[in-house]
Design a protein around this motif. Structure first.
Motif, PDB file in Angstrom:
ATOM      1  N   ARG A   1      -0.256 -11.190   4.278  1.00 37.81           N
ATOM      2  CA  ARG A   1      -1.071 -10.113   3.692  1.00 37.81           C
ATOM      3  C   ARG A   1      -0.619  -8.815   4.339  1.00 37.81           C
ATOM      4  O   ARG A   1      -0.468  -8.731   5.567  1.00 37.81           O
ATOM      5  N   SER A   2      -0.370  -7.831   3.504  1.00 38.09           N
ATOM      6  CA  SER A   2       0.179  -6.570   4.011  1.00 38.09           C
ATOM      7  C   SER A   2      -0.803  -5.440   3.772  1.00 38.09           C
ATOM      8  O   SER A   2      -1.409  -5.339   2.705  1.00 38.09           O
ATOM      9  N   LEU A   3      -0.925  -4.597   4.791  1.00 39.78           N
ATOM     10  CA  LEU A   3      -1.713  -3.359   4.692  1.00 39.78           C
ATOM     11  C   LEU A   3      -0.737  -2.244   5.040  1.00 39.78           C
ATOM     12  O   LEU A   3      -0.037  -2.337   6.062  1.00 39.78           O
TER      13      LEU A   3
ATOM     14  N   GLY B   1      -1.380  -5.727  -0.128  1.00 44.74           N
ATOM     15  CA  GLY B   1      -0.537  -6.526  -1.014  1.00 44.74           C
ATOM     16  C   GLY B   1      -0.309  -7.902  -0.422  1.00 44.74           C
ATOM     17  O   GLY B   1      -0.531  -8.121   0.773  1.00 44.74           O
ATOM     18  N   SER B   2       0.123  -8.812  -1.290  1.00 43.87           N
ATOM     19  CA  SER B   2       0.482 -10.154  -0.835  1.00 43.87           C
ATOM     20  C   SER B   2       1.980 -10.323  -1.010  1.00 43.87           C
ATOM     21  O   SER B   2       2.525 -10.014  -2.078  1.00 43.87           O
TER      22      SER B   2
ATOM     23  N   CYS C   1       2.486   0.147   8.570  1.00 47.06           N
ATOM     24  CA  CYS C   1       2.247  -1.115   7.861  1.00 47.06           C
ATOM     25  C   CYS C   1       1.989  -2.236   8.868  1.00 47.06           C
ATOM     26  O   CYS C   1       2.530  -2.203   9.992  1.00 47.06           O
ATOM     27  N   ILE C   2       1.155  -3.179   8.466  1.00 51.85           N
ATOM     28  CA  ILE C   2       1.021  -4.423   9.217  1.00 51.85           C
ATOM     29  C   ILE C   2       1.187  -5.566   8.227  1.00 51.85           C
ATOM     30  O   ILE C   2       0.614  -5.553   7.142  1.00 51.85           O
ATOM     31  N   ASN C   3       2.022  -6.534   8.593  1.00 50.04           N
ATOM     32  CA  ASN C   3       2.161  -7.776   7.843  1.00 50.04           C
ATOM     33  C   ASN C   3       1.489  -8.877   8.651  1.00 50.04           C
ATOM     34  O   ASN C   3       1.907  -9.155   9.776  1.00 50.04           O
TER      35      ASN C   3
END
Lengths: 105, 105, 105
Positions: free
Chosen positions: B38-40, B50-51, C30-32
């Motif tokens: 899962r991305s922020l 987003g995924s 961003c963070i994944n």
């Protein structure tokens, strides 16, 4: 200076077993074993697929070569993929933790 | 010198397809495609989610720029996140494997 | 120069919450957040196990120390494992994106 090692394993148990040995030998402080990965790779001129698990091991820049050599020896693959790199920055607790690693005699 | 590339993809199939092309072109030797992430992220002043799936590609320091440029060209995103780094240490088998990469003419 | 940070969190929500804060503060873009990981680690002379989630944060070489210090402050663990490294290569879009990071005043 802290350092990380990336290495896929055939399965979680194998990663944990080898990780435990490296921790007991004082070469790494931790192994994080991830979920399954699908791998596509070229080996001896053939492209092949496989299912593995990815692992990240935490160590320091002084021990990384010894840790990788030992990991390569313990790994069940004939030619395991093992890559390590120095980290330019780390949390203060992480620096103390990984800086305190002492290989067993 | 060995090197790694980290790049999220929209899904596993896309990662595998592009990974295969880079392998066939001799720019990388392997792609490990992980499970969902899962991305922020912040993009054009907006925070969005987003995924995706995360992938690690294995190459060497001589080819990393060409591999990243080609990956950026092939990737379906307009602005893919692609980051690569040289590895300070690697297993002997890994060094031989990734050192043997030869881009197709 | 772009940079990456690797850090396990106790769970996905926690990773997302702290990731959002670092993004809003302009320290990372961003963070994944990946799936679950199993961790084996030595801490205060005891080997222990835990379940966590792994996260990768994207920033640049100028901000990495500030981002890690802030992450260490926000992280719920007393001694979180946080490691960061400069990336020798990146896609052109990635360089522009992460190069454009500006910490909030």
């Amino acid at each position: 200076m802290t350092a990380l090692i990336y290495c896929p394993f055939p399965n979680e148990e194998c990663a944990f077993e080898i990780g435990r040995e490296l921790i007991e030998e004082g070469l790494v402080a931790c192994i994080n074993v991830g979920g399954g990965i699908r791998s596509l790779f070229k080996w001896q001129d053939r492209i092949d697929e496989g299912s593995e698990v990815a692992a990240i091991l935490k160590t320091n820049a002084k021990l990384i070569d010894a840790a990788i050599a030992r990991l390569e020896h313990l790994h069940p693959y004939e030619s395991p993929a093992i890559l390590g790199w120095h980290c330019d920055a780390a949390g203060s607790a992480t620096q103390a933790w990984l800086g305190g690693l002492r290989p067993a005699d």
